[in-house]
Design an enzyme around this catalytic site. Structure first.
Site, PDB file in Angstrom:
ATOM      1  N   HIS A  13      53.425  35.432  -3.630  1.00  0.00           N
ATOM      2  CA  HIS A  13      52.448  35.370  -4.729  1.00  0.00           C
ATOM      3  C   HIS A  13      51.176  34.630  -4.296  1.00  0.00           C
ATOM      4  CE1 HIS A  13      56.060  36.352  -7.243  1.00  0.00           C
ATOM      5  NE2 HIS A  13      55.156  37.123  -7.808  1.00  0.00           N
ATOM      6  N   ASN A  14      50.419  35.279  -3.416  1.00  0.00           N
ATOM      7  CA  ASN A  14      49.175  34.696  -2.919  1.00  0.00           C
ATOM      8  C   ASN A  14      48.039  35.717  -3.110  1.00  0.00           C
ATOM      9  OD1 ASN A  14      49.507  36.614  -0.835  1.00  0.00           O
ATOM     10  ND2 ASN A  14      50.850  35.192   0.258  1.00  0.00           N
ATOM     11  N   ALA A  15      46.866  35.391  -2.583  1.00  0.00           N
ATOM     12  CA  ALA A  15      45.694  36.260  -2.802  1.00  0.00           C
ATOM     13  C   ALA A  15      45.866  37.643  -2.166  1.00  0.00           C
ATOM     14  CB  ALA A  15      44.443  35.580  -2.253  1.00  0.00           C
ATOM     15  N   THR A  16      46.672  37.715  -1.104  1.00  0.00           N
ATOM     16  CA  THR A  16      46.881  39.031  -0.474  1.00  0.00           C
ATOM     17  C   THR A  16      47.667  39.950  -1.414  1.00  0.00           C
ATOM     18  OG1 THR A  16      47.003  37.820   1.603  1.00  0.00           O
ATOM     19  CG2 THR A  16      47.572  40.146   1.676  1.00  0.00           C
ATOM     20  N   HIS A  17      48.614  39.383  -2.153  1.00  0.00           N
ATOM     21  CA  HIS A  17      49.336  40.192  -3.147  1.00  0.00           C
ATOM     22  C   HIS A  17      48.354  40.693  -4.219  1.00  0.00           C
ATOM     23  CE1 HIS A  17      52.092  41.585  -6.203  1.00  0.00           C
ATOM     24  NE2 HIS A  17      51.757  40.609  -7.022  1.00  0.00           N
ATOM     25  N   HIS A  53      45.968  38.878 -11.936  1.00  0.00           N
ATOM     26  CA  HIS A  53      47.246  38.935 -12.661  1.00  0.00           C
ATOM     27  C   HIS A  53      48.292  37.899 -12.229  1.00  0.00           C
ATOM     28  CE1 HIS A  53      49.085  40.881  -9.204  1.00  0.00           C
ATOM     29  NE2 HIS A  53      50.254  40.702  -9.814  1.00  0.00           N
ATOM     30  N   ASP A  54      48.132  37.282 -11.050  1.00  0.00           N
ATOM     31  CA  ASP A  54      49.094  36.243 -10.620  1.00  0.00           C
ATOM     32  C   ASP A  54      48.372  34.947 -10.252  1.00  0.00           C
ATOM     33  OD1 ASP A  54      51.707  37.205 -10.930  1.00  0.00           O
ATOM     34  OD2 ASP A  54      51.616  38.370  -9.075  1.00  0.00           O
ATOM     35  N   ASP A 167      51.816  46.598  -9.433  1.00  0.00           N
ATOM     36  CA  ASP A 167      52.415  45.284  -9.176  1.00  0.00           C
ATOM     37  C   ASP A 167      53.706  45.385  -8.360  1.00  0.00           C
ATOM     38  OD1 ASP A 167      52.525  42.538  -9.363  1.00  0.00           O
ATOM     39  OD2 ASP A 167      53.464  42.523 -11.350  1.00  0.00           O
ATOM     40  N   GLN A 219      66.752  44.937  -1.467  1.00  0.00           N
ATOM     41  CA  GLN A 219      65.708  45.945  -1.638  1.00  0.00           C
ATOM     42  C   GLN A 219      66.263  47.226  -2.248  1.00  0.00           C
ATOM     43  OE1 GLN A 219      62.349  45.073  -1.248  1.00  0.00           O
ATOM     44  NE2 GLN A 219      63.608  43.239  -1.375  1.00  0.00           N
TER      45      GLN A 219
HETATM   46  P1  AMP Z   1      54.771  39.658 -10.251  1.00  0.00           P
HETATM   47  O1  AMP Z   1      55.478  38.344 -10.215  1.00  0.00           O
HETATM   48  O2  AMP Z   1      53.659  39.753 -11.263  1.00  0.00           O
HETATM   49  O3  AMP Z   1      54.295  40.106  -8.895  1.00  0.00           O
HETATM   50  O4  AMP Z   1      55.867  40.701 -10.823  1.00  0.00           O
HETATM   51  C1  AMP Z   1      56.574  41.571 -10.049  1.00  0.00           C
HETATM   52  C2  AMP Z   1      57.995  41.085  -9.870  1.00  0.00           C
HETATM   53  O5  AMP Z   1      58.752  42.165  -9.359  1.00  0.00           O
HETATM   54  C3  AMP Z   1      58.138  39.974  -8.829  1.00  0.00           C
HETATM   55  O6  AMP Z   1      58.016  38.681  -9.341  1.00  0.00           O
HETATM   56  C4  AMP Z   1      59.537  40.212  -8.331  1.00  0.00           C
HETATM   57  O7  AMP Z   1      60.476  39.632  -9.207  1.00  0.00           O
HETATM   58  C5  AMP Z   1      59.711  41.709  -8.444  1.00  0.00           C
HETATM   59  N1  AMP Z   1      59.517  42.379  -7.143  1.00  0.00           N
HETATM   60  C6  AMP Z   1      58.399  42.984  -6.678  1.00  0.00           C
HETATM   61  N2  AMP Z   1      58.616  43.508  -5.453  1.00  0.00           N
HETATM   62  C7  AMP Z   1      59.903  43.196  -5.127  1.00  0.00           C
HETATM   63  C8  AMP Z   1      60.723  43.446  -3.996  1.00  0.00           C
HETATM   64  N3  AMP Z   1      60.288  44.131  -2.928  1.00  0.00           N
HETATM   65  N4  AMP Z   1      61.993  42.975  -4.027  1.00  0.00           N
HETATM   66  C9  AMP Z   1      62.489  42.293  -5.079  1.00  0.00           C
HETATM   67  N5  AMP Z   1      61.755  42.029  -6.186  1.00  0.00           N
HETATM   68  C10 AMP Z   1      60.483  42.474  -6.212  1.00  0.00           C
HETATM   69 ZN    ZN Z   2      52.171  40.380  -9.072  1.00  0.00          ZN
END
Ligand code: AMP
Ligand code: ZN
Length: 275
Positions: A13-17, A53-54, A167, A219
């Site tokens: 959960h950083n700027a790249t995301h 958003h994060d 997302d 996954q």
């Molecule tokens: P966000 O926190 O806004 O990025 O919400 C997306 C959520 O989806 C993340 O917090 C994770 O819980 C879940 N998520 C996204 N990608 C993955 C992944 N590759 N594996 C497991 N959980 C994921």
């Molecule tokens: Zn997100």
């Protein structure tokens, strides 16, 4: 938004995301069907929502913040704690100084609508309401060609689904990126679980313990539970079948890797690279 308002110590959960979700949103908006259904003001709101958003994500999930009774959980009454924080902070920052107020030139009514749409879309990224948003999108699709009736609310329904898919689009990325995002989220969860264990808290992400985790299996589970259904609906609607194909290709790779995964491979996922 400054890059520094994302926490660069988070592996996921950083700027790249945020940049990744922004890119996916922009890509989705390029789809002809999406562009046709989404109003211009909503498209702008979606790009801003994806960017913020994060914002200031602490690298811990809502359940963790609630269990540890943190300031943000108390402030938002345990309701979509992080999502409320991300969007509230985004507005606080941009409205704090005239020079950085991206809404400065808007009329009052235009700003109110834009603000409402951005808040709505960021709140839609709360995964605890995932199936609610999917169901709503499914109900609305058959009525979408009926452009005039409920045009505005249909446009927002599409946008909520769009930002949600953006997302969680990492499992649809080319394998190298898909694998890297997976290692990043799992690594972040390992740290959360370790803190929960250390403090005697309930484990909020079961299966994400460094000592035992089968990363490829996590996954497959994420795709089985959330991503496949969302992208089946979205890719069909947006006419981007290649994303769903990539998701399935990646899934097969994870599945074959899961059979001989050793927890010793979890020592530091940021440096070890699953083939
Ligand atoms: P966000 O926190 O806004 O990025 O919400 C997306 C959520 O989806 C993340 O917090 C994770 O819980 C879940 N998520 C996204 N990608 C993955 C992944 N590759 N594996 C497991 N959980 C994921
Ligand atoms: Zn997100």
């Amino acid at each position: 938004m400054e890059l520094s308002n994302y926490q660069n110590t988070n592996t996921y959960h950083n700027a790249t995301h945020a940049a990744d979700v922004l890119q996916a949103t922009s890509f989705f908006l390029n789809s002809e069907t999406v562009a046709q259904m989404v109003q211009d003001n909503h498209a702008t709101a979606a790009l801003i929502a994806a960017t913020v958003h994060d914002l200031d994500h602490p690298g811990r999930g809502n359940a963790f913040l609630i269990n540890t009774r943190q300031r943000l959980a108390l402030l938002y009454n345990d309701q979509s704690v992080l999502e409320n924080h991300h969007v509230a902070l985004a507005f606080q920052l941009t409205l704090a100084q005239n020079g950085i107020n991206i809404f400065a030139k808007m009329q009052r009514e235009e700003f109110i609508q834009m603000r409402q749409s951005i808040i709505d879309m960021v709140l839609a990224t709360d995964m605890s309401r995932h199936f609610e948003y999917l169901t709503k999108f499914q109900q609305v699709i058959p009525n979408l060609p009926d452009l005039d009736e409920n045009r505005e609310s249909n446009s927002m329904t599409v946008c909520r689904m769009m930002i949600k898919c953006a997302d969680i689009a990492n499992p649809t990325r080319e394998w190298k990126l898909c694998a890297q995002w997976a290692r990043r989220i799992v690594e972040e969860y390992f740290f959360q679980t370790a803190e929960e264990r250390e403090k005697g808290l309930p484990l909020t992400m079961k299966g994400f313990e460094r000592e035992t985790c089968n990363v490829p299996m996590t996954q497959c589970t994420f795709v089985d539970m959330f991503a496949r259904e969302a992208f089946t609906l979205w890719c069909d609607f947006a006419e981007i079948p290649q994303l769903l194909n990539q998701l399935e290709t990646n899934y097969e790779k994870w599945k074959s890797m899961s059979t001989n995964w050793e927890p010793s491979q979890n020592v530091d996922l940021m440096i070890s690279k699953p083939a």
